[in-house]
Structure formats: C-alpha cells, structure tokens
Motif scaffolding. Structure first.
Motif, PDB file in Angstrom:
ATOM      1  N   SER A 131       0.809  -1.221   0.000  1.00 18.46           N
ATOM      2  CA  SER A 131       0.000   0.000   0.000  1.00 18.46           C
ATOM      3  C   SER A 131       0.840   1.269   0.000  1.00 18.46           C
ATOM      4  CB  SER A 131      -0.923   0.013   1.222  1.00 18.46           C
ATOM      5  OG  SER A 131      -0.171   0.014   2.427  1.00 18.46           O
ATOM      6  N   ASN A 137      -0.256   1.316  -7.033  1.00 18.14           N
ATOM      7  CA  ASN A 137      -0.893   1.052  -8.320  1.00 18.14           C
ATOM      8  C   ASN A 137      -0.334  -0.174  -9.031  1.00 18.14           C
ATOM      9  OD1 ASN A 137      -2.645   3.284  -8.180  1.00 18.14           O
ATOM     10  ND2 ASN A 137      -1.031   4.661  -8.910  1.00 18.14           N
ATOM     11  N   ASN A 138       0.694  -0.800  -8.460  1.00 17.38           N
ATOM     12  CA  ASN A 138       1.257  -2.008  -9.082  1.00 17.38           C
ATOM     13  C   ASN A 138       1.709  -3.007  -8.021  1.00 17.38           C
ATOM     14  OD1 ASN A 138       3.273  -0.362  -8.172  1.00 17.38           O
ATOM     15  ND2 ASN A 138       4.590  -0.580  -9.961  1.00 17.38           N
ATOM     16  N   CYS A 166      -6.145  -5.680 -18.616  1.00 17.80           N
ATOM     17  CA  CYS A 166      -6.955  -4.454 -18.661  1.00 17.80           C
ATOM     18  C   CYS A 166      -7.642  -4.317 -20.018  1.00 17.80           C
ATOM     19  CB  CYS A 166      -6.079  -3.234 -18.383  1.00 17.80           C
ATOM     20  SG  CYS A 166      -5.583  -3.051 -16.659  1.00 17.80           S
ATOM     21  N   ASP A 223      -6.887   8.282 -14.035  1.00 18.09           N
ATOM     22  CA  ASP A 223      -7.291   8.218 -12.628  1.00 18.09           C
ATOM     23  C   ASP A 223      -8.031   6.900 -12.396  1.00 18.09           C
ATOM     24  OD1 ASP A 223      -8.108   8.610 -10.053  1.00 18.09           O
ATOM     25  OD2 ASP A 223      -8.884  10.637 -10.365  1.00 18.09           O
ATOM     26  N   LEU A 224      -7.267   5.848 -12.103  1.00 19.54           N
ATOM     27  CA  LEU A 224      -7.863   4.526 -11.930  1.00 19.54           C
ATOM     28  C   LEU A 224      -8.843   4.464 -10.758  1.00 19.54           C
ATOM     29  CD1 LEU A 224      -8.000   1.615 -12.900  1.00 19.54           C
ATOM     30  CD2 LEU A 224      -6.021   1.102 -11.448  1.00 19.54           C
ATOM     31  N   PRO A 225      -8.524   5.056  -9.587  1.00 18.99           N
ATOM     32  CA  PRO A 225      -9.503   5.021  -8.484  1.00 18.99           C
ATOM     33  C   PRO A 225     -10.846   5.654  -8.848  1.00 18.99           C
ATOM     34  CG  PRO A 225      -7.343   5.624  -7.646  1.00 18.99           C
ATOM     35  CD  PRO A 225      -7.235   5.628  -9.145  1.00 18.99           C
TER      36      PRO A 225
END
Length: 312
Positions: A131, A137-138, A166, A223-225
């Motif tokens: 985290s 992110n990876n 993805c 912005d993935l979130p």
C-alpha cells in the motif's frame, strides 16, 4: 463474426494472464511466503496509516479498520466483466449449456487469484509495502520483484500481463454494454438509433462506437480510483437489481423453462401462499447493498458522480 473475433482475443490474453498469475502465485507461496508474518499481518487488520482519497466517516473507529472496509469496496472491481457472459447469450451456441459453465469457471478463477494473490502478497511482502505510494498502483509487480532469483524478470512480464488483462476487461465491458444498449434500442427503452448491426461483423456497431469513445475519454486522465469508484457504484446497483429481479421472477414467472437454476431454493408458505426464495440471490442482494452503502460513505467521488449519473 465480430463476437467470435473478440472472444478469441479474450481467450488468448486471458490464457496468458492465467499462466503468468499462476507462476507468480506458486513462486510467491513457495519461495517468499512466511506463515508467521502472514498471521501477524492478518491480526493487524488494515494499514495503520491514513490514506489519501478516503473519507473517514467514523471518527471513533481506528484508521486501520476503516482502511480495511475501504479495501472491501475496491475489491468489488475483481468481478468486472462476469456479467458480460450472460449479455452475450444471444450470440452463443447452446447458451443454456455454456453460459452457466462460463459463469461458474469465472467465479472459481476470480476467487483463486483474488484470494491467492492477496494471501501471497500479505504473507510475502506485507500490506504496508503493497500500500506504499511506490507500489499502490502495481502491487503484483512488487510481489513479483520480491521473489528470489527470478523476481526482476517476472516484474517485467507483469507489466505486459497487466496491460493485456486491462484490455480484456475493456473489451469485455464494451461487449456487454453494447449488447444491453442494442437490446434497449430494440425495445425502445433507448433511441431506436442504437438498434443497428454491422453488415460484416454482425455486431451492434453504433453502441460499440459510442461506449468505446466514452471509455477512452474516461481513461485519458489515468485516474484509476475514479474509474473504479464509478464502476463499483453503478455495477453494484445493477447487481442489486438483478438479484432482486431473480427473486421476483421466481414468484411471478414460474412456468418459464430454465435450463439452470440457482441451487438451494427454499419454498416457505406464507398465509397459504407458496413463495420461492433462492438464498444465494437474497445473500447476493444484501451483500451488494452493504458494499454499495459503504461506497456511498467512503468514496466522495463515487458518491457525487454516481448520484449525478442517477439524476441524469
């Protein structure tokens, strides 16, 4: 033709993803897993550090527990695309045979890799490392890099595998939403303009173009979130309605032939009338409702944009 080509591409890329994830999972569990460290991590529920982008709604509850609850809402993204299997039923030969099998296999693989990689990562590199800003992110790359001897090589493969999966998720999502919109256009729930099939590929070309463009626009900011928030908000609402619809149809449309039924149905008699209640659907509806409420509480972006979407 179009659905056959899309399915073939998905099969190749998903097969690659399964192989790579299996290798990482097996090597992580055998070469980089510590049971004592894993138990210690599990007992310390959640990361004991406030995270950016989380609205901590409960002032008297510790950050670690609220981080864990927040993670539960994000984990919903693991199920992206499963609903698209049923949406392709009209273009599937013998759907009564293959659709249930595909759904069951998808659930099994999602559980294996979602749970397996979570366990391997927790007992290998730890929640704090996964985290951290560098790995947030990876996390799978961090897991692969920590494997002795071959970690640096596997980390390179993870990047391509992540891209391919993805792409599969995107392709699957477009397949699903285009078929739904096409069907809604046929029944005039949306403009009839969407009810158009490509002459060569026999696919709903207009719906694919529109929602492909929308997906590309959402991907531009990176912005993935935010995308996950929007997906989780809308998908959970649809899952709630699907489970509720199944319960209703069991009691209002009993004579329709069903090639496969949710197992474990109970039939209580209330005031002389027999009702059919599938426990799995009831559990699914309540669990999805619970997670959706948590998204509304902990995700300000999902709450605002999701509410705006409902109003529109």
């Amino acid at each position: 033709v179009g659905i056959r080509l899309s399915s073939l591409l998905n099969e190749v890329l998903v097969g690659l993803g399964i192989v790579v994830q299996s290798i990482i999972l097996i090597l992580s569990l055998t070469l980089n897993f510590n049971w004592g460290f894993f138990v210690q991590q599990v007992l310390n529920v959640g990361v004991d550090v406030p995270q950016a982008g989380i609205e901590y709604f409960l002032p008297n509850v510790h950050f670690s527990l609220q981080n864990f609850i927040y993670a539960m809402t994000i984990a919903m993204s693991s199920f992206i695309g499963i609903e698209s299997i049923a949406q392709a039923a009209e273009e599937t030969r013998k759907p009564h045979r293959w659709i249930p099998r595909a759904n069951k296999l998808s659930i099994v693989f999602v559980l294996i890799f979602a749970m397996g990689l979570s366990i391997a990562g927790t007992g290998g590199v730890g929640a704090a490392t996964l985290s951290s800003p560098a790995n947030l992110n990876n996390p799978v790359t961090a897991m692969a890099r920590a494997i002795p001897n071959v970690g640096s090589f596997l980390a390179l493969i993870v990047a391509f595998t992540g891209f391919s999966l993805c792409y599969v998720s995107t392709n699957t999502g477009v397949i699903g939403v285009s078929r739904v919109v096409f069907s809604m256009g046929r029944f005039r729930l949306l403009p009839r303009w969407f009810y158009k099939v490509h002459k060569t590929f026999r696919t709903p070309v207009r719906a694919i173009l529109i929602f492909g463009i929308i997906g590309a626009i959402l991907a531009i900011p990176g912005d993935l979130p935010l995308v996950a928030n929007l997906y989780n908000f809308g998908a959970l609402l649809s899952y709630i309605m699907v489970n509720l619809s199944l319960i209703v149809l069991r009691n209002t449309d009993r004579d329709t032939y069903r090639a496969w039924k949710v197992p474990g149905e109970v039939s209580p008699v209330i005031r002389g009338k027999k009702f059919y209640l599938p426990p799995i659907s009831i559990l699914g509806m309540l669990s999805c409702l619970s997670i959706w409420l948590l998204i509304v509480v902990y995700h300000p972006a999902g709450r605002l944009l999701g509410a705006s979407w409902l109003l529109v």
